[in-house]
Structure formats: structure tokens, C-alpha cells
Design an enzyme around this catalytic site. Structure first.
Site, mmCIF file in Angstrom:
data_model
loop_
_atom_site.group_PDB
_atom_site.id
_atom_site.type_symbol
_atom_site.label_atom_id
_atom_site.label_comp_id
_atom_site.label_asym_id
_atom_site.label_seq_id
_atom_site.Cartn_x
_atom_site.Cartn_y
_atom_site.Cartn_z
ATOM 1 N N LYS A 1 5.280 -5.618 -4.300
ATOM 2 C CA LYS A 1 6.934 -5.257 -3.704
ATOM 3 C C LYS A 1 7.280 -5.357 -2.462
ATOM 4 O O LYS A 1 8.073 -5.990 -1.909
ATOM 5 C CB LYS A 1 7.483 -4.094 -4.223
ATOM 6 C CG LYS A 1 9.079 -3.625 -4.722
ATOM 7 C CD LYS A 1 9.630 -4.742 -5.719
ATOM 8 C CE LYS A 1 10.717 -4.604 -5.616
ATOM 9 N NZ LYS A 1 11.294 -6.466 -6.228
ATOM 10 N N GLU B 1 5.564 -16.578 -9.447
ATOM 11 C CA GLU B 1 5.485 -15.344 -9.273
ATOM 12 C C GLU B 1 4.924 -14.712 -10.486
ATOM 13 O O GLU B 1 3.922 -13.986 -10.813
ATOM 14 C CB GLU B 1 6.086 -14.032 -9.158
ATOM 15 C CG GLU B 1 7.047 -14.524 -7.531
ATOM 16 C CD GLU B 1 8.425 -13.525 -6.644
ATOM 17 O OE1 GLU B 1 7.972 -12.837 -6.178
ATOM 18 O OE2 GLU B 1 9.068 -13.992 -7.703
ATOM 19 N N TRP C 1 -2.896 -2.151 -1.769
ATOM 20 C CA TRP C 1 -2.431 -4.231 -1.706
ATOM 21 C C TRP C 1 -3.933 -4.668 -0.291
ATOM 22 O O TRP C 1 -3.147 -4.464 0.496
ATOM 23 C CB TRP C 1 -1.280 -4.274 -1.198
ATOM 24 C CG TRP C 1 -0.661 -5.798 -1.921
ATOM 25 C CD1 TRP C 1 -1.045 -6.394 -2.398
ATOM 26 C CD2 TRP C 1 -1.205 -7.329 -0.362
ATOM 27 N NE1 TRP C 1 -0.504 -7.537 -2.153
ATOM 28 C CE2 TRP C 1 -0.478 -7.935 -1.444
ATOM 29 C CE3 TRP C 1 -1.284 -6.129 0.540
ATOM 30 C CZ2 TRP C 1 -0.822 -8.949 -0.484
ATOM 31 C CZ3 TRP C 1 -0.958 -7.958 2.087
ATOM 32 C CH2 TRP C 1 -0.014 -9.200 0.745
ATOM 33 N N LYS D 1 10.026 -17.989 -9.143
ATOM 34 C CA LYS D 1 10.139 -16.283 -10.223
ATOM 35 C C LYS D 1 9.595 -16.545 -11.550
ATOM 36 O O LYS D 1 8.376 -16.307 -11.815
ATOM 37 C CB LYS D 1 11.952 -17.374 -11.480
ATOM 38 C CG LYS D 1 12.717 -15.393 -10.088
ATOM 39 C CD LYS D 1 12.631 -14.000 -10.014
ATOM 40 C CE LYS D 1 11.757 -13.858 -9.435
ATOM 41 N NZ LYS D 1 12.415 -13.521 -7.790
ATOM 42 N N CYS E 1 0.512 -1.143 -0.141
ATOM 43 C CA CYS E 1 0.252 0.152 -0.014
ATOM 44 C C CYS E 1 0.635 0.938 0.020
ATOM 45 O O CYS E 1 1.755 1.397 1.107
ATOM 46 C CB CYS E 1 -0.978 0.089 1.119
ATOM 47 S SG CYS E 1 -2.411 -1.284 0.537
ATOM 48 N N HIS F 1 12.294 -39.327 -2.569
ATOM 49 C CA HIS F 1 11.857 -39.443 -1.676
ATOM 50 C C HIS F 1 10.571 -38.961 -1.840
ATOM 51 O O HIS F 1 9.100 -38.920 -0.990
ATOM 52 C CB HIS F 1 12.433 -39.161 -0.418
ATOM 53 C CG HIS F 1 13.745 -39.302 0.025
ATOM 54 N ND1 HIS F 1 13.757 -40.672 0.454
ATOM 55 C CD2 HIS F 1 14.859 -39.018 -0.064
ATOM 56 C CE1 HIS F 1 15.214 -40.712 0.522
ATOM 57 N NE2 HIS F 1 15.818 -39.857 0.310
ATOM 58 N N ARG G 1 4.338 -0.913 -4.887
ATOM 59 C CA ARG G 1 3.788 -1.246 -3.006
ATOM 60 C C ARG G 1 1.787 -2.058 -2.791
ATOM 61 O O ARG G 1 1.694 -2.420 -2.225
ATOM 62 C CB ARG G 1 3.751 -0.278 -2.583
ATOM 63 C CG ARG G 1 4.847 0.277 -2.236
ATOM 64 C CD ARG G 1 4.961 1.807 -1.425
ATOM 65 N NE ARG G 1 4.289 1.756 0.178
ATOM 66 C CZ ARG G 1 5.561 1.184 1.279
ATOM 67 N NH1 ARG G 1 6.638 1.422 0.856
ATOM 68 N NH2 ARG G 1 5.050 0.419 2.422
ATOM 69 N N GLU H 1 14.865 -20.631 -5.860
ATOM 70 C CA GLU H 1 14.495 -18.971 -6.404
ATOM 71 C C GLU H 1 14.165 -18.846 -8.154
ATOM 72 O O GLU H 1 12.649 -18.301 -8.004
ATOM 73 C CB GLU H 1 15.898 -18.545 -6.436
ATOM 74 C CG GLU H 1 15.854 -16.431 -6.675
ATOM 75 C CD GLU H 1 14.640 -16.395 -6.747
ATOM 76 O OE1 GLU H 1 14.719 -16.278 -5.448
ATOM 77 O OE2 GLU H 1 14.786 -14.913 -7.496
ATOM 78 N N ASN I 1 -1.959 1.934 5.406
ATOM 79 C CA ASN I 1 -0.929 1.030 4.853
ATOM 80 C C ASN I 1 -0.772 0.590 6.200
ATOM 81 O O ASN I 1 -0.232 1.047 6.935
ATOM 82 C CB ASN I 1 0.305 1.375 4.425
ATOM 83 C CG ASN I 1 1.257 0.541 4.504
ATOM 84 O OD1 ASN I 1 2.816 0.725 4.543
ATOM 85 N ND2 ASN I 1 0.978 -0.208 4.348
ATOM 86 N N GLY I 2 -1.110 -0.536 5.866
ATOM 87 C CA GLY I 2 -0.999 -2.072 7.639
ATOM 88 C C GLY I 2 -2.048 -2.476 7.697
ATOM 89 O O GLY I 2 -2.977 -2.951 7.042
HETATM 90 N N1 HGA Z 1 -5.565 -3.125 5.825
HETATM 91 C C1 HGA Z 1 -6.147 -2.065 4.776
HETATM 92 C C2 HGA Z 1 -4.996 -1.915 4.278
HETATM 93 C C3 HGA Z 1 -3.749 -3.142 3.112
HETATM 94 C C4 HGA Z 1 -2.306 -2.555 3.233
HETATM 95 O O1 HGA Z 1 -1.472 -1.319 3.353
HETATM 96 N N2 HGA Z 1 -1.766 -3.219 2.767
HETATM 97 O O2 HGA Z 1 0.273 -3.492 2.186
HETATM 98 C C5 HGA Z 1 -6.414 -2.447 3.594
HETATM 99 O O3 HGA Z 1 -7.175 -3.330 3.387
HETATM 100 O O4 HGA Z 1 -7.315 -1.711 2.760
#
Ligand code: HGA
Length: 605
Positions: free
Chosen positions: A600, A485, A74, A482, A2, A501, A27, A478, A99-100
Site C-alpha cells: 500500500k 493492478e 514486502w 486499476k 514493510c 501513431h 504495507r 488510471e 523497513n527500507g
Molecule cells: N529490504 C528489506 C525490507 C524491505 C522493505 O522495507 N520493503 O518495504 C527486505 O527486503 O526484506
């Protein structure tokens, strides 16, 4: 994850916010939005597409404002749909981006609902907006300081009120946030890159800081509500580093930048010496009896590779742990351990929490291998080696990984030297091999046309196996990561000796098996593992060293790397795997730089 950007200015802030969002899109990119203050009213525009789409919406609507906040998301709580996109409003008075993760959002939601607040989203974020509104005293700075006391979890927030033009208040606890100082205009953002080009005067906020942003002043209080002065740093503008140039994607650009990134990372390494990691490194390296590496994702695989180097060259026991596991499990602390974190951004929430956890257990020797000199991780750790990969935009890490490996190899040599386990002759030989890396990488990159041919076959597959042994086992991991992803092909990696195994049951003529085959002491064992695959009809795609003596035959496809790189071989062998993933993604038409569901720098738990 975010991205947040906020601005208070004397002109329309929309262009600054949009440019900031474009630079923060790495982000998170599942939705985005902007809110501005206009004639004592909140206005917003949100999109479940990319920032470019939001920009078009704004051009059509003609929205303008002198105070605003913006967000690229995100999702953690609630699907990526318009009503969950930030900014969130409360009663058309408070606008907020976050963000969080707010861990006590359920309790707060129930409390606020009982007070009559109606929720429009499934996010944890919306509770903060309503909480701020509920506690609003008419002074937003004071209100936010009180409101955040009710929050449990990690956040960076930026908020403004319809009642207070030219004021944005922001706070951080566990998620990054910077302040940008301009002339009669001020900014807040998740990272300095968001506002590079507008200002290079940056304050890195500390945990618990709350900032009051107005046109002519920026006022910060710390976690205890005391007024504080934070150092203003002049940061170099990053803008040219994010140009795509002649490349189609950032990931492609970043793969091809690796010779430069490694040369830059080695610049200034005239001799091996502990001081490369900080003034006190020599005495720390002498004291330690083991190494504990903490990391996540690709950085974790860099750590796994380093374990082989540390134990074979520096003869020091090394353990590697996934940061999100280590921080929550009971472990036996050893104060003589060097705790090494590896993180590209220096903001990875799990890794930051893991090193703090290690410190709380009395392990005070900390060192980071990090690509961001001014990040929280560099401030957190006593010693550091800053890689010079430059800004990495592609979500799938490439140049950050190979430069981390260079940093970790240097660390191995510095520890070995501090413990008298490295002769002058060995040191010179290792230095020579390191300096040869940029040229060696160029020759590996020249293999691209052969890899493109393989990628066409891979693009039609839904599964793949990757095999490696010894220090190339993490490289197989890795390579599989890749591929997963960016192509969404299910890929798994195994230490080749593990095949029998269990995973051998998956091998049919439909299964491509990528094999990393350097000419090392395990090559004959690996050849036997390859036979086991062929006997079940599996298709082998082998990356062999020049002198591996593995030839193409029915079901055995071989690309030969030009040399045998000895101990540094993992740094070279990962590059064709990056190219294979890239070209397979291209053939499948996926969004290479912004793969679905990912972001990211992972600043949430
Ligand atoms: N929890 C919030 C913000 C998500 C976030 O920071 N993502 O990195 C949401 O879901 O909108």
C-alpha cells in the site's frame, strides 16, 4: 511498505503484535514473522503466508514473551521465502526487523563475513543485525546509535537483545516510525493504526531519532545523539474504519464510500478561500507564477488531471512530474513555483525525497494534498489540504484518488481567486457542482449491475486498451492501472488521438477498447477515434455521458452515465473504471485487496 511493530509489556505481547501486524498488512504481505524474548533467549516464528497463518502457527507453538518485535514484509532484497522473512537474528543474541533499503549492504556484508558472521538470508536487513551484534557493548541503546552511523540508505528498525529483557530499541531514517505510550507498556510501530485500540498516545519520531523503549520509560535521542522531548499526540482510534461491514472486499467498500469520502473532504468548505490550504496561502498564491506537481502512481494521475484544471481555470502554467524521475534529473528551478505533492499516506519515499530536492533547489513554496494529517509529508510542506477519505485499506487506490481530485479542484479555484481570475458567479457555480458530487456519485455507483456484465467478458481477456482525451486521458491511465493492478490483465492507456501513431497495430477483434466519452468539446474527435477501432474489428466498451449521442451497435457496448458533469467529469468517470477492474478481478479470482507483488504505502525508493 514493510510493517514494523514492537512491544515491551508486563504481559504476553504476542496478541498485541499479531493485531498490529494485521493492521499493518497493507504495507506488505509476502511474508511475516514475530520474535520474542523468553528466558534470556530469542524465539521466533515466520510464515511466507499471511498474518492469519502466523497466528495459527503461534497458537500451536504456544510461544509467549514480554518483549517482542514483528514484521510484515514486502521484499526488496531476496525472494519472499522463510529464511528472508524478518525478524533476522545474529548469533542468537540480536533480533531485528527493518523497513527500507540499506544501500551499502554489499560492503557491510563482506566486512562482517570477514569477521566470521554467517549469513542465512539474501536480505540487506541481515547486515544490520550482525552489525549491531558485532558492535554490541551490553547497552543496546548506545550500540544502535553507533551502528546506524555505518548505514547508508533508508530504514526504520526495531531491535532487541537476548541479554536485555524488557528493552526494544528503534531508529528511523527515511522510513516512518511512531512510538505508542501505554501504562507500564510501550510500543513502536510503522504507523499509529497498528496500535490503535491499545493506546492513543503517540509520538511521531523525526528523521535520525533513536528511541529506547522500556516498561516505565521512553527515551529519545535525535540525530546528533542529544536527548529530546517529542510532542505526545492523542490520535483518534481508527479501529472502526477498518471493519469490512457488508462488503466482500475493502476495495469494494472503498469504492462505495466515495460519496461519503467526498462529502467529508468538502466539509468545512463554506467558501473558496486560499486559507483552506493554510494561513499563508493567500500571499503564496499571489506570488507564484507556475505550479509543479510531484507524485507517483495513482496520485500522479490525479496530478495530470489537475494540470488541465489549473491551466484552464486558474490560467497558471502547471507541470506534473513522476517524483522518482524529478528527484534524480537536472531541472531548472523556479523559486516562484508552487511545488504541490500528492500522496495518500504522506509517507511515499519518492515523493518526500522529490519535495526535499525541490526545496534544496530553492523552491520554498510547498503544498501537499494528503490523506494523513500527521504524516511526514504534512510536516514537510508549508501548506496542506487534508483529504478525508478515511483509512484506505485496499492496495488499489479508489477513494483516495477521487478525494485528491476534489482537493486539487479546490486548489485550482483558490489560486484562481487569489489571482483575480474567478468571478463570484463562477465561484458559486463551481461550489454548487462540488456539492452535487456525492449525489452524482451515487447515481454512477448504481450502474454497477451493467458493469458486472462487462466484467465477465473482460475476465477472459489478457490485454485491454483504454482511451480518453483531454482531462479524461489521465482517467484512462488510471482505469488501465486499476485493471493491471488487481486483475493482472495487461492494460495500456492512450490519449485517443495517439492511437493512429502506433497502438492501432494491436487492435483486432480480440482487443477490448475501453473508451471514456464525456460530452465535451472533443466528443466528435473521439467518435472518429472510435471508428478507427471499429474498422479494425476492435470491441468498444464506451462510458458515455447522458447526452453523448453514442448508441450501442455491433461491437459497440455503451454504458451511459446519468449526467454531464462538466469540469468535474473526471471524478465521476473514474468510478465505473474502478468497478470494472473490481468485478473483473472478482471473476478471475485474484486477491483484490492484496494484489501480488504490491503493497500500500510505498516507503522504499
Ligand atoms: N529490504 C528489506 C525490507 C524491505 C522493505 O522495507 N520493503 O518495504 C527486505 O527486503 O526484506
Amino acid at each position: 511498505m514493510c510493517g514494523i511493530v514492537g512491544a515491551v509489556a508486563q504481559n504476553n505481547v504476542i496478541p498485541i503484535l499479531i493485531e498490529g501486524l494485521k493492521r499493518l498488512e497493507y504495507r506488505g504481505y509476502d511474508s511475516c514473522g514475530i520474535a520474542v524474548h523468553l528466558d534470556r533467549k530469542l524465539q521466533r516464528s515466520r510464515s511466507t503466508s499471511r498474518v492469519a497463518d502466523l497466528e495459527k502457527q503461534l497458537a500451536t507453538s504456544g510461544l509467549t514473551g514480554f518483549t517482542g518485535i514483528a514484521h510484515t514484509r514486502w521484499a526488496t532484497h531476496g525472494a519472499p521465502v522463510t529464511h528472508n522473512a524478518h525478524p533476522h537474528f545474529s548469533r542468537d543474541r540480536i533480533a531485528l526487523v527493518h523497513n527500507g533499503i540499506i544501500e551499502n549492504h554489499d560492503d557491510l556484508r563482506a566486512e562482517l563475513q570477514a569477521l566470521g558472521y554467517v549469513f542465512e538470508s539474501q536480505t540487506d536487513t541481515e547486515v544490520i543485525a550482525h552489525l549491531v551484534d558485532h558492535m554490541y557493548t551490553g547497552d543496546l541503546f548506545e550500540t544502535v546509535q553507533q551502528a546506524i552511523k555505518r548505514l547508508t540508505g533508508a530504514y526504520a528498525i526495531a531491535v532487541f537483545s537476548a541479554d536485555e529483557p524488557h528493552r526494544v530499541v528503534a531508529a528511523r531514517q527515511g522510513s516512518p516510525l511512531i512510538v505508542g505510550l501505554g501504562d507500564g507498556q510501550n510500543f513502536v510501530a510503522s504507523d499509529a493504526m497498528a496500535i490503535a485500540g491499545t493506546t492513543d498516545q503517540i509520538i511521531y519520531l523525526e528523521e535520525g531519532d533513536v528511541v529506547d523503549l522500556q516498561l516505565q520509560r521512553v527515551w529519545i535521542v535525535d540525530v546528533n545523539g542529544r536527548s529530546v522531548e517529542r510532542e505526545v499526540k492523542t490520535v483518534q482510534a481508527y479501529s472502526s474504519a477498518v471493519e469490512l461491514g457488508p462488503y466482500q472486499h475493502y476495495m469494494q467498500k472503498e469504492i462505495f464510500e466515495q460519496p461519503r469520502a467526498i462529502a467529508d473532504t468538502l466539509e468545512g468548505v463554506v467558501n473558496i478561500m486560499p486559507e483552506l490550504f493554510g494561513d499563508k496561502a493567500f500571499s503564496v498564491f499571489q506570488q507564484i507564477d507556475s505550479v509543479l506537481i510531484l507524485a507517483c502512481g495513482t496520485s500522479y494521475y490525479a496530478g495530470l488531471t489537475a494540470k488541465y484544471w489549473l491551466e484552464s481555470v486558474a490560467k497558471i502554467p502547471a507541470n506534473v512530474e513522476i517524483a522518482s524521475e524529478y528527484r534524480y534529473r537536472d531541472s531548472v528551478p523556479n523559486p516562484n513555483t508552487l511545488v504541490v505533492t500528492i500522496t495518500q499516506s504522506g509517507e511515499t519515499a519518492d515523493t518526500l525525497a522529490a519535495v526535499k530536492h525541490a526545496r534544496s533547489l530553492g523552491m520554498l513554496h510547498t503544498l501537499t494534498i494528503c490523506n494523513a494529517a500527521t504524516s511526514a509529508m504534512v510536516r514537510e510542506c508549508a501548506l496542506a489540504y487534508i483529504t478525508r477519505a478515511g483509512v484506505e485499506v485496499g492496495v488499489a487506490s479508489t477513494k483516495a484518488f477521487t478525494t485528491q481530485l476534489v482537493g486539487l479542484f479546490l486548489l485550482t479555484l483558490a489560486i484562481a481567486q487569489s489571482k483575480n481570475r474567478l468571478s463570484e458567479e463562477q465561484e458559486q457555480a463551481h461550489l454548487k457542482a462540488l456539492r452535487h458530487l456525492p449525489a452524482a456519485l451515487q447515481s454512477v455507483l448504481a450502474l454497477e449491475p451493467h458493469i458486472v456484465a462487462w466484467a465477465e467478458a473482460f475476465a477472459r481477456k489478457e490485454n485491454a486498451l483504454f482511451l480518453g482525451r483531454g482531462m479524461h486521458y489521465p482517467i484512462a491511465l488510471e482505469g488501465a492501472l486499476k485493471l493491471k493492478e488487481i486483475t493482472y490483465i495487461h492494460a495500456e492507456a492512450y490519449a485517443a488521438g495517439e492511437l493512429k501513431h502506433g497502438p492501432l497495430a494491436l487492435v483486432t477483434e480480440e482487443m477490448p477498447v475501453v473508451t471514456i466519452a464525456p460530452n465535451d468539446t472533443l466528443i466528435e474527435k473521439l467518435k472518429s477515434n472510435m471508428q478507427e477501432v471499429r474498422a479494425r474489428g476492435g470491441q468498444l466498451y464506451v462510458f458515455a455521458d447522458a447526452d453523448s449521442h453514442i448508441s450501442p451497435s455491433e461491437g459497440v457496448h455503451v454504458i451511459r452515465l446519468p449526467e454531464n458533469y462538466g469540469l468535474l467529469s473526471p471524478i465521476l468517470h473514474v468510478v465505473p473504471l474502478q468497478l470494472l477492474a473490481y468485478h473483473t478481478a472478482l471473476a478471475r479470482g485474484t486477491d483484490v485487496d492484496k494484489p501480488r507483488n504490491l503493497a500500500k504505502s510505498v516507503t522504499v525508493e
